[in-house]
Each structure stands twice: as C-alpha cells, then as structure tokens.
Design an enzyme around this catalytic site. Sequence first.
Site, PDB file in Angstrom:
ATOM      1  N   LYS A 209       0.847  -1.201   0.000  1.00 33.45           N
ATOM      2  CA  LYS A 209       0.000   0.000   0.000  1.00 33.45           C
ATOM      3  C   LYS A 209       0.884   1.253   0.000  1.00 33.45           C
ATOM      4  O   LYS A 209       0.684   2.169  -0.779  1.00 33.45           O
ATOM      5  CB  LYS A 209      -0.919  -0.030   1.230  1.00 33.45           C
ATOM      6  N   GLU A 215      10.356  -4.507   4.939  1.00 36.12           N
ATOM      7  CA  GLU A 215      10.519  -5.893   4.508  1.00 36.12           C
ATOM      8  C   GLU A 215      10.301  -6.026   2.996  1.00 36.12           C
ATOM      9  O   GLU A 215      11.080  -6.656   2.285  1.00 36.12           O
ATOM     10  CB  GLU A 215       9.501  -6.808   5.228  1.00 36.12           C
ATOM     11  N   GLY A 271      -4.959  -2.027   4.761  1.00 42.74           N
ATOM     12  CA  GLY A 271      -4.102  -3.122   4.291  1.00 42.74           C
ATOM     13  C   GLY A 271      -4.731  -4.489   4.489  1.00 42.74           C
ATOM     14  O   GLY A 271      -4.746  -5.326   3.586  1.00 42.74           O
ATOM     15  N   ARG A 272      -5.299  -4.743   5.670  1.00 41.01           N
ATOM     16  CA  ARG A 272      -5.850  -6.081   5.951  1.00 41.01           C
ATOM     17  C   ARG A 272      -7.214  -6.293   5.310  1.00 41.01           C
ATOM     18  O   ARG A 272      -7.798  -7.361   5.435  1.00 41.01           O
ATOM     19  CB  ARG A 272      -5.900  -6.312   7.460  1.00 41.01           C
ATOM     20  N   GLU A 357      -5.186  -7.299  14.394  1.00 42.50           N
ATOM     21  CA  GLU A 357      -4.686  -5.960  14.075  1.00 42.50           C
ATOM     22  C   GLU A 357      -5.853  -4.952  14.146  1.00 42.50           C
ATOM     23  O   GLU A 357      -5.654  -3.779  14.435  1.00 42.50           O
ATOM     24  CB  GLU A 357      -4.023  -5.930  12.684  1.00 42.50           C
ATOM     25  N   HIS A 388      -5.245 -34.187  16.260  1.00 47.12           N
ATOM     26  CA  HIS A 388      -4.128 -35.001  16.755  1.00 47.12           C
ATOM     27  C   HIS A 388      -3.050 -34.133  17.400  1.00 47.12           C
ATOM     28  O   HIS A 388      -1.905 -34.565  17.528  1.00 47.12           O
ATOM     29  CB  HIS A 388      -3.544 -35.831  15.605  1.00 47.12           C
ATOM     30  N   LYS A 512       8.863  -1.126  14.935  1.00 50.95           N
ATOM     31  CA  LYS A 512       9.550  -0.733  13.691  1.00 50.95           C
ATOM     32  C   LYS A 512      10.590   0.344  13.992  1.00 50.95           C
ATOM     33  O   LYS A 512      11.721   0.293  13.508  1.00 50.95           O
ATOM     34  CB  LYS A 512       8.547  -0.189  12.669  1.00 50.95           C
TER      35      LYS A 512
HETATM   36  O1  F6P Z   1       1.893  -4.384   9.957  1.00 46.94           O
HETATM   37  C1  F6P Z   1       1.511  -3.105   9.660  1.00 46.94           C
HETATM   38  C2  F6P Z   1       1.048  -2.945   8.239  1.00 46.94           C
HETATM   39  O2  F6P Z   1       0.860  -1.591   8.021  1.00 46.94           O
HETATM   40  C3  F6P Z   1      -0.218  -3.732   7.894  1.00 46.94           C
HETATM   41  O3  F6P Z   1      -1.372  -3.129   8.337  1.00 46.94           O
HETATM   42  C4  F6P Z   1      -0.106  -3.833   6.431  1.00 46.94           C
HETATM   43  O4  F6P Z   1      -0.965  -4.792   5.907  1.00 46.94           O
HETATM   44  C5  F6P Z   1       1.367  -4.179   6.284  1.00 46.94           C
HETATM   45  O5  F6P Z   1       2.012  -3.426   7.296  1.00 46.94           O
HETATM   46  C6  F6P Z   1       1.973  -3.928   4.938  1.00 46.94           C
HETATM   47  O6  F6P Z   1       1.927  -2.571   4.573  1.00 46.94           O
HETATM   48  P1  F6P Z   1       2.145  -2.123   3.070  1.00 46.94           P
HETATM   49  O7  F6P Z   1       1.065  -2.735   2.235  1.00 46.94           O
HETATM   50  O8  F6P Z   1       2.094  -0.625   3.073  1.00 46.94           O
HETATM   51  O9  F6P Z   1       3.505  -2.614   2.628  1.00 46.94           O
END
Ligand code: F6P
Length: 552
Positions: A209, A215, A271-272, A357, A388, A512
């Site tokens: 987003k 990452e 995002g979610r 979240e 199990h 972060k």
């Molecule tokens: O973990 C925090 C967060 O902002 C989530 O809400 C989101 O889905 C994820 O990081 C990834 O964010 P982006 O789509 O901006 O890379």
Amino acid sequence: MNQDARHSELPAWAALRRHREQWDGAGLSELFAAEPRRGTTFAVRAGDLHIDYSKHLCTRETLGLLLDLATATGVAPLRDAMFRGEKVNVTEGRAVLHTALRAPRDAVVESGGVNVVPSVHAVLDHMAAFAGEVRAGRLTGHTGERIRNVVNIGIGGSDLGPAMAYEALRPYTARHLTFRFVSNIDGSDLYDALRDLRPAETLFLVASKSFATLETMSNAVAARDWLLSGLGAGREAVARHFAALTTSARNAADFGVSKDQVFEFWDWVGGRYSFDSAIGLSLMIAIGPERFTELLAGLRTMDEHFLTAPAEANAPFLLGLLCIWYGEFFDAHSHAVLPYSSHLAKFPEYLQQLDMESNGKSIDRQGRPVVCQTGPVVWGTRGINGQHAYFQLLHQGTRLVPADFIGFARPAADLPPAMAAQHDVLMANFFAQTQALAFGKSGSEPGSEGESEALLPHRTFRGDRPTTTVLAPQLTPSVLGQLIALYEHKVFVQGAVWNINSFDQWGVELGKELAKNLEPALTRGTPGRPVDGSTAALIARYRAWASAEAER
Ligand code: F6P
C-alpha cells in the site's frame, strides 16, 4: 450511541452482567432438552453459508440482551456510516470503503464527494487485461521469453490475503504458471522462492500500500538485483519484470516500474481489507478474471446480508456478539478457527491479522482507556490435523476456547473419485468434534464400562464447549468471498460494540522504530540511541556469535 457514556455505564452491559450472574448453570444438554428444535432455530442462512450457533451457551434471552447491546452501542448506524463512505477511521481521518471494492459497476459510493466506483472498475479492468496477457503467454520479459512465474512480494495485508486465497482456490488456478509468495525479510524466504526459477521468465508483483514497508522494499531490491544479474541486463529490464500494486505510484516509478504496470488502490482501503483490490492481482492471474468476479460477487452477497438482514438473523452480528459474550463473561482469552479443508490452511493466519490488528486495542474512539475485554487471540489450523495435536485441550483443558468449525458438503472441485471418497470421513470427524465438545461424555456412559474407578475422571468429558458450525456446499470463489466478508463484518461488529477504532494499527509502529535504532548496533556495535541492559547484553552475545561464524 451516546459517545460520552462509558462502556461500563451502559444499562445493556449491566443487564448482560446480571444475566450471567443469574445463569443457573444450564449446559448445552439442558438447553437442547428445553428447546429440541434448537438445531434449526439457532441457525441462520447468509448467502450460501449455513451458520449453526445452536451449540453456544446462550438462550433466547441471552441473544436478546446481546442484540440490545448492539443497539445501545450503535453498531447499525456505524455500519451504515462505513458503507456511506464517512470517515469512520477516526484516528487517521479516513473513510473505510473496502466494500466499494466489490460494488457493481453501476453503483455509486462516494468518498469526499467523489464516486469511487468508476476508479475501482477501471483498475479491475486494467488487472483483467494484464492477467489475461500473462495467462495467455503473451506477456514477455526482457529477453522476449514468455512469463511463466509470478512472485508476489508483500507483507501483512499485502501478502496474507492473496497467499491464503491462492491456496484456497487451488482447484481453479492456472497450472501452467508458477506462483510464489515472499514476505519475510529473512533472506531465506526470497532465496527459496527463487532458486528454481529463471529470471527471464519471472514477473515480480511488488504489493505494498505504502510502497515503503521495510521488509517488502528490501525483498524487492534483492529481487531486482537477482533479476538484473541473472539477465546480465541494466535497469531498463526492470520495467518488463516488475509490476506494482500500491497507493503510491510515485514510489513505484522511482523503483523503476513502468506506469502501465502500476495497479492503484486508495487510502480508504485498509491493508488487511485489501486482498480484493489491486493487491489481489496475483490471485486474478492465477484464477482468471471471471473467477475473480465470482469472488467479488461472493463478498458482495455477504455485504448485502450484513446491510439488510435484521440483527437477530444477521450472521456478523450474531457471531460478533457471541464472541463478546465469552470474552467478557466467561473469561475466554482466545478463539479458534478450524477449517476442515486443506485448501484453507492459511485462513486462520489471514484472520489473525484481520481480527487482531483490527481489534487488539485498549483505547476507545474518544481516546480513553477501554473498560472491557477487547479482541481475543485468534488461532487455529486446518482440520483434521488439529485433532491429533491440541484438541485435547479444547475437550478437557481448564480454559474455555470458543471455536468456529468451517466445512463443506462437497470436496474440492478437482478431486478424482478415489480421493473425493475420503470427504465423508473428514466431515464425520468435523460433526463429531462439535458434538463431543458440546455434549461431552460422563465417565459412566456406555463405552466406559469395565473401566477402573480411578480412570473415570480422566475419561469424563464435561462438554459445554461452545462452537459455531459454518457449512457451505463447496469451497468456490464465491463461497470464499462470503467467508471473508463474514469475518470482516464480524470484526466490525465487535469493534463497534467495544467503541474502538478497528481500522488503525498504531501498535505496530514502536517495534519498527526501535528496529531502526538497533540495526547499527547489530552491524557496528553502536545503537542510534542507548538501549536497556537486557537488549544490550543480547546484542553483545549476537555479535560475538556472528563474528565467530564469520571467522570460521
Ligand atoms: O503491519 C503493519 C502494516 O501496516 C499492515 O497493516 C499492512 O498490511 C502491512 O504493514 C503492509 O503494509 P504495506 O502494504 O504498506 O507494505
């Protein structure tokens, strides 16, 4: 809702508290004896989903009081405000319009006075055209070879939804293409995903987003290096092997993505809640635009149910409220989600982000500490395997763990008869587990005869462990959409009752920031700012071992 009234002061909470205190200890056997038709009357149909909530520790009075709580806390008006595009995400000043992502082409949904539906469909059309090119083998890379591998790079909502839905819909996916999902900043994730792929045939979808998440950007840069060194090409090759799924076209362009391979979405999609936006491009390539449209229709079916069904027959209302009942009055700390389908193996993990979240909050919408229990720990794995592993605790542990059992009347669409025949065995276990959890077994019942007295307590199942059963005809794109929207809206109902903002996630920020401060400490031994004694000692140990390894 009167926003000044504190949660604990609402008469509806007090009425529920009294009801719980006066509960006469009736268990599920007694509740079924009192109302033998409970199995059909405590059930609701939402789209293709048959949702049985008869095995819950509740009476009609309980449900009435829970529904009163929903009324007192203004769930329905907040729902309507969300669908109308009002800025219900109060801490970020944003509308929450994931429901507009599945609105029909002729619908009107406004955000800030602008109808967003034409933009939604323009992006869906763009995605469909691009997906069609990849599926038909017409999209070629820098060397002119056709694209055969699609690697989605993203994390959180930009990974969990597409990865989960890709697995869920395996019978519908294109088998002539390879799909991989990379999320972790652990270099092994990317390395393992790429080691058997040829750069010339590989397309990366950078799903983010913000197009700034550490990452994802770290993996995208590493993937770009892998591509360019593998091809022996310069930066001009990036445009043919990368697409961006993002709200930040500018960041994507800076990375080298060509304008026509940027698939946009908007800040009113959390995002979610984004897997059915441009973030779902990998899924659309995998299942094709038509199946993706069926998925959107399934989501819409549940949206309409949530909007129009009366609260007492409204699945997200009922499931959300029952979960609140256990969290507040039975000290239930967690909630299990148990899909009896291998294809839904990633569904609990997806729900963890969606639920935790969203509702892992302790400050209300007015900025005050909440005075109730909010979101539970959500967990689970696919059935039958859990039986199990941890079902022992569900049956005989000291903690109450409400659980959702999700199953299907027909096996996966692509199974040959010999394997499809296993389905009845799987589902016999599915039904048996909720039966055992609800009604238990006393040590003196048939089957335990001849047992020694000493073993009887161990052989006793108390029962009264609440479960919801969600049964659907088959796991199709539409049914998956219905399931996802069911949980999206259940989470909404709970957040509204608790008067928290389910649409921000400030809690993930601190870690972060601290990681940024610690990175120089790991590489050079000096943190940006001083750190506590425990962390300093751990970093010293880490550095000692890391350099010992380097010296070997
Ligand atoms: O973990 C925090 C967060 O902002 C989530 O809400 C989101 O889905 C994820 O990081 C990834 O964010 P982006 O789509 O901006 O890379």
